[in-house]
Design an enzyme around this catalytic site. Structure first.
Site, PDB file in Angstrom:
ATOM      1  N   TYR A  79      -2.548  -1.402  10.610  1.00 17.78           N
ATOM      2  CA  TYR A  79      -2.444  -1.526   9.151  1.00 17.78           C
ATOM      3  C   TYR A  79      -1.145  -0.895   8.654  1.00 17.78           C
ATOM      4  O   TYR A  79      -0.404  -1.494   7.865  1.00 17.78           O
ATOM      5  CB  TYR A  79      -3.654  -0.865   8.506  1.00 17.78           C
ATOM      6  CG  TYR A  79      -3.683  -0.909   6.999  1.00 17.78           C
ATOM      7  CD1 TYR A  79      -4.120  -2.045   6.325  1.00 17.78           C
ATOM      8  CD2 TYR A  79      -3.293   0.192   6.237  1.00 17.78           C
ATOM      9  CE1 TYR A  79      -4.167  -2.087   4.938  1.00 17.78           C
ATOM     10  CE2 TYR A  79      -3.335   0.165   4.852  1.00 17.78           C
ATOM     11  CZ  TYR A  79      -3.777  -0.973   4.215  1.00 17.78           C
ATOM     12  OH  TYR A  79      -3.821  -1.010   2.837  1.00 17.78           O
ATOM     13  N   SER A 113       0.874  -1.176   0.000  1.00 23.73           N
ATOM     14  CA  SER A 113       0.000   0.000   0.000  1.00 23.73           C
ATOM     15  C   SER A 113       0.905   1.218   0.000  1.00 23.73           C
ATOM     16  O   SER A 113       2.089   1.123   0.365  1.00 23.73           O
ATOM     17  CB  SER A 113      -0.872   0.001   1.273  1.00 23.73           C
ATOM     18  OG  SER A 113      -1.467   1.269   1.483  1.00 23.73           O
TER      19      SER A 113
END
Length: 263
Positions: free
Chosen positions: A157, A144
């Protein structure tokens, strides 16, 4: 990686979104595809149908990365079934949305189990098969933009994606003598159900905080993954490819959080 008529790629969480697009893109490139799902078996079967239409073989198996280390045996099952394994795309992920001060240890561990522990175990098993084959291979971690910059109120995350990027770099160093290339692809905002978007929203939705003004399409991620599986990427390892419409140039999420905090 030696190109042949029977190269095999496993794409985790390929029942929808980026994973499905990667599976189809690699099938177009000549790979037979191992497809995994966690809760959407029907979606995985749909992906398999698309792969079969392209004239490639497909197999569907469930992968529950909350059940580790046993769940990673799926990689061995694919290798036995297809007779080899040439590429792994670690796409499965999860996110616990909570600020640092409020995040429970259970949510922290659950996120790390799926995003990082699962990727480690699947990659380790895949690499062992590739080493035994003696023909090299490719491993791609879908990270990401938050492998590189924090996502507000998502500490687990962010930390797990940073770890996944670091894992790819360490693997790239250790596996290079075997001809196994390891890279990361770091998407920004992509039009997927996890972002409450349909794929076509990539061309119609407005995102003024992103320099290109829109979310990305899953095929724009899959095309990079497909390139990393090609002979054209034979001199590429240990890299993280950011595909974000310019998000990392401005990181509007962090600016918005600071503005909100100042009110």
């Amino acid at each position: 990686m030696t190109q042949s008529a029977s190269n095999v790629a496993v794409v985790t969480a390929s029942d929808s979104g980026i994973g499905k697009a990667c599976a189809i893109a690699l099938a177009k490139q000549g790979f037979d595809i191992g497809i995994t799902w966690h809760s959407d078996q029907r979606g995985a079967e749909d992906t398999a149908g698309e792969v079969l239409k392209l004239g490639r073989k497909a197999q569907v198996l469930q992968l529950d990365l909350t059940q580790l280390p046993a769940a990673a045996e799926v990689i061995d099952q694919f290798s036995r079934s297809f007779g080899r394994l040439d590429m792994l795309v670690n796409n499965a992920g999860a996110s616990a949305g909570a600020p640092f001060l409020d995040l429970s240890y259970e949510d922290w561990r659950s996120t790390f189990s799926i995003v990082l522990d699962g990727a480690f175990l699947c990659a380790q098993r895949a690499a062992r098969h590739m080493v035994k084959q003696g023909q090299g291979g490719r491993i791609v971690n879908i990270t990401s933009v938050h492998e590189h910059t924090p996502l507000p109120a998502a500490v687990a995350y962010t930390a797990a994606k940073h770890g996944l990027g670091g894992l790819a770099k360490s693997m790239a160093l250790e596996l290079s003598p075997y001809g196994i290339l390891v890279n990361s692809v770091a998407p920004g905002m992509i039009a997927t159900p996890i972002n409450d978007m349909r794929e076509e929203d990539a061309w119609t939705a407005k995102e003024p905080g992103i320099p290109l003004g829109r979310p990305g399409h899953v095929d724009e991620i899959a095309s990079m993954v497909a390139w990393l599986g090609s002979e054209g990427a034979a001199y590429t390892t240990g890299q993280s490819f950011i595909i974000d419409g310019g998000f990392m140039l401005v990181n509007p999420q962090f600016k918005a959080q600071k503005a909100q905090a100042g009110k």
